[in-house]
Design a protein around this motif. Structure first.
Motif, PDB file in Angstrom:
ATOM      1  N   UNK A   1       0.020   0.442   9.671  1.00 21.34           N
ATOM      2  CA  UNK A   1       1.114   1.183  10.293  1.00 21.34           C
ATOM      3  C   UNK A   1       1.788   1.765   9.174  1.00 21.34           C
ATOM      4  N   UNK A   2       2.123   0.989   8.203  1.00 26.61           N
ATOM      5  CA  UNK A   2       3.081   1.526   7.230  1.00 26.61           C
ATOM      6  C   UNK A   2       2.428   2.960   6.298  1.00 26.61           C
ATOM      7  N   UNK A   3       1.178   2.651   6.383  1.00 22.39           N
ATOM      8  CA  UNK A   3       0.718   4.119   5.680  1.00 22.39           C
ATOM      9  C   UNK A   3       0.434   5.115   6.635  1.00 22.39           C
ATOM     10  N   UNK A   4       0.374   4.963   7.980  1.00 17.58           N
ATOM     11  CA  UNK A   4       0.405   5.998   8.595  1.00 17.58           C
ATOM     12  C   UNK A   4       1.799   6.666   8.721  1.00 17.58           C
ATOM     13  N   UNK A   5       2.882   5.878   8.827  1.00 15.57           N
ATOM     14  CA  UNK A   5       4.386   6.218   9.125  1.00 15.57           C
ATOM     15  C   UNK A   5       4.558   6.944   7.890  1.00 15.57           C
TER      16      UNK A   5
ATOM     17  N   UNK B   1       0.794  -1.134  -0.060  1.00 20.90           N
ATOM     18  CA  UNK B   1       0.071  -0.002   0.038  1.00 20.90           C
ATOM     19  C   UNK B   1       0.801   1.366  -0.053  1.00 20.90           C
ATOM     20  N   UNK B   2       2.093   1.318   0.430  1.00 18.46           N
ATOM     21  CA  UNK B   2       3.025   2.458   0.466  1.00 18.46           C
ATOM     22  C   UNK B   2       3.371   2.681  -1.147  1.00 18.46           C
TER      23      UNK B   2
ATOM     24  N   UNK C   1     -12.259   0.174   5.895  1.00 17.43           N
ATOM     25  CA  UNK C   1     -12.350   1.218   6.893  1.00 17.43           C
ATOM     26  C   UNK C   1     -11.083   1.510   7.437  1.00 17.43           C
ATOM     27  N   UNK C   2     -10.103   0.376   7.564  1.00 13.66           N
ATOM     28  CA  UNK C   2      -8.740   0.474   8.186  1.00 13.66           C
ATOM     29  C   UNK C   2      -8.018   1.407   7.304  1.00 13.66           C
ATOM     30  N   UNK C   3      -7.919   0.872   6.008  1.00 12.94           N
ATOM     31  CA  UNK C   3      -7.036   1.939   5.042  1.00 12.94           C
ATOM     32  C   UNK C   3      -7.688   3.169   5.237  1.00 12.94           C
ATOM     33  N   UNK C   4      -8.947   3.422   5.261  1.00 13.73           N
ATOM     34  CA  UNK C   4      -9.352   4.914   5.037  1.00 13.73           C
ATOM     35  C   UNK C   4      -8.982   5.610   6.514  1.00 13.73           C
ATOM     36  N   UNK C   5      -9.404   5.117   7.477  1.00 11.05           N
ATOM     37  CA  UNK C   5      -9.185   5.877   8.772  1.00 11.05           C
ATOM     38  C   UNK C   5      -7.729   5.436   9.479  1.00 11.05           C
TER      39      UNK C   5
END
Lengths: 294, 187
Positions: B98-102, A34-35, B69-73
């Motif tokens: 976690x990776x998306x957030x970081x 996804x990244x 939802x997890x992806x979106x939020x």
């Protein structure tokens, strides 16, 4: 006597060229990152290591609630018995340490929970709790053992002037076992304050007889001696049903795969690593008794 | 054939026990019922799944909703994830979020999931989801990522793309345990 029954039945000329085809049914699990947006595929388990000196692949398991789980989690995260999660990436630099703590004391990390999960929050991990992976130390300890495949003991023996007979017992055993070919062997590896001790042993040997038969023997087998005559091996044996004349180079290609089990402990963890080591193929010729009488 | 739309930012999921084809070709965004059922006024009247295949498909449907939802939020609600996922899928979703957030990756828009007929393998159930991301936008640090995904050959990933999910029984309940993007196959 088996050894003496062995006679040169068929003249075998030329050098042996052993062609060993390794069938590998590889599967691949693909996921989209996804990244980066890239699709990555991971080869699944398939095939084996064919001839040669074997491989030291394997997996390590840790324990959680009495169950075995992988010691390495998503993204190379490391299992922590203390926190009951796989400790992953550091949180953002702009996060603030909890009250009474400083950046020197630790930092916030992603914690990946085995199912079922409970809390999706960064976890404060004390300095020294991450960075030293006991699994890596265990692998280092295993590497220092310098393990080898077994040395094949077999009658009828391999050789241009040697052959066995259809229907007669074949004896297989681990020849001259040592700690690095059969175990048990213990080695340690340390880094900083963390030390891991690993003990490795062969749990069984799978004999691929080259005729489509695999014989699994749990012990070292029994070395053949002349006084056994034509008795079958009491521990690890086989009988060929057909001559080997229709095989490549006129011989069955016998390999022995030793299955190693390594128990390790240290760094607040314990685990098990298993892998196989396979010998080079050994040609064994099998003929029929009536040929002897001619 | 039933079809589910997962609106990221207003999620509405529709499930298809598709016997053929992919939802990406179907321009009708409305929820459809199976041909043997009477038209239903609301999605809540979906019949209770009875067969193992129906139960597994319903669990996958629920998982995809939780995942989207997890992806979106960019957070994990374990209360909703625990009942529908386990094993590697359970871990990989955590890692993805976690990776998306970081890495400051966000996603907006609406996925469409169209489920193929479940294949019962006894201890596991295999279901292919034809995932259509026509209405989905992935952004890295605020900039739209184009193409959004690339296959192992470096080419833009086809859309829709089939994803094969494996479900296993966990304490008597089917849960999603693995997924495999079949990037080189059409839906």
């Amino acid at each position: 006597m088996l050894r003496r029954l062995v006679a040169l039945i068929v003249a075998l000329a030329g050098s042996l060229v052993i062609v060993f085809a390794t069938a590998s049914i590889a599967s691949a699990d693909c996921v989209a990152d996804p990244v980066t947006g890239e699709v990555h595929c991971e080869e699944g388990e398939g095939g084996n290591n064919g001839g040669g000196n074997g491989s030291t692949g394997g997996s390590s398991t840790c324990k959680y609630n009495g169950k075995e789980i992988p010691c390495t989690g998503p993204g190379g995260s490391v299992w922590s018995s203390k926190y009951a999660c796989w400790i992953g990436e550091r949180g953002p630099d702009d996060m603030v340490p909890p009250e009474g703590q400083t950046k020197e004391d630790g930092w916030w990390h992603v914690c990946y929970f085995p199912p079922p999960g409970s809390s999706w929050e960064y976890m404060w991990i004390e300095t020294g709790e991450v960075g030293i992976n006991p699994v890596v130390l265990a692998e280092r300890a295993i590497a220092s053992m310098d393990l080898d495949p077994i040395k094949i003991g077999i009658v009828p023996e391999s050789g241009a002037n040697r052959a066995g007979l259809v229907g007669l017992p074949v004896w297989m055993w681990v020849d001259s076992p040592t700690e690095d070919t059969f175990g048990p062997i213990t080695r340690s590896a340390s880094e900083g304050s963390v030390s891991v001790s690993a003990t490795a042993s062969v749990s069984n040997v799978v004999w691929n007889m080259g005729d489509g038969t695999k014989v699994t023997c749990t012990g070292k087998g029994t070395p053949y001696a002349d006084h056994y005559g034509t008795q079958p091996s009491p521990t690890c044996g086989h009988r060929y049903a057909k001559m080997s004349s229709d095989q490549p180079d006129g011989a069955y290609q016998v390999t022995a795969t030793s299955h190693w089990v390594v128990e390790w402990t240290g760094g607040g963890q314990s685990g098990t690593t298993e892998f196989d080591l396979t010998t080079d193929p050994l040609p064994i010729r099998i003929g029929e008794a009536q040929v002897l009488t001619q | 054939m039933r079809k589910h739309h997962s609106a990221l930012g207003g999620v509405a999921l529709a499930l298809a026990l598709a016997l053929s084809g992919c939802g990406g070709d179907d321009p009708d965004p409305e929820v459809k019922e199976t041909p043997t059922q009477s038209p239903s006024p609301t999605p809540t009247s979906t019949p209770t799944p009875k067969t193992p295949e129906e139960k597994a498909a319903a669990q996958l449907e629920a998982y995809l909703e939780v995942r989207d939802i997890a992806y979106r939020e960019r957070t994990i609600d374990f209360k909703t994830l625990n009942p529908v996922a386990t094993g590697d899928e359970f871990l990989q979703l955590q890692h993805a979020v976690a990776s998306m957030t970081l890495k400051k990756v966000t996603v907006e828009g609406e996925y469409t999931h169209t489920l193929d007929e479940p294949r019962n393998r006894g201890k596991e159930m295999l279901i292919i989801d034809c995932e259509d991301r026509t209405g989905v936008t992935w952004k890295n640090d605020g900039a739209v990522r184009q193409p959004d995904f690339t296959d192992p050959n470096g080419k833009p990933l086809r859309n829709p793309a089939p994803v094969e999910y494996t479900l296993v029984k966990d304490k008597g309940v089917w849960k999603v345990s693995d997924s495999d993007l079949l990037w080189d196959q059409p839906c």
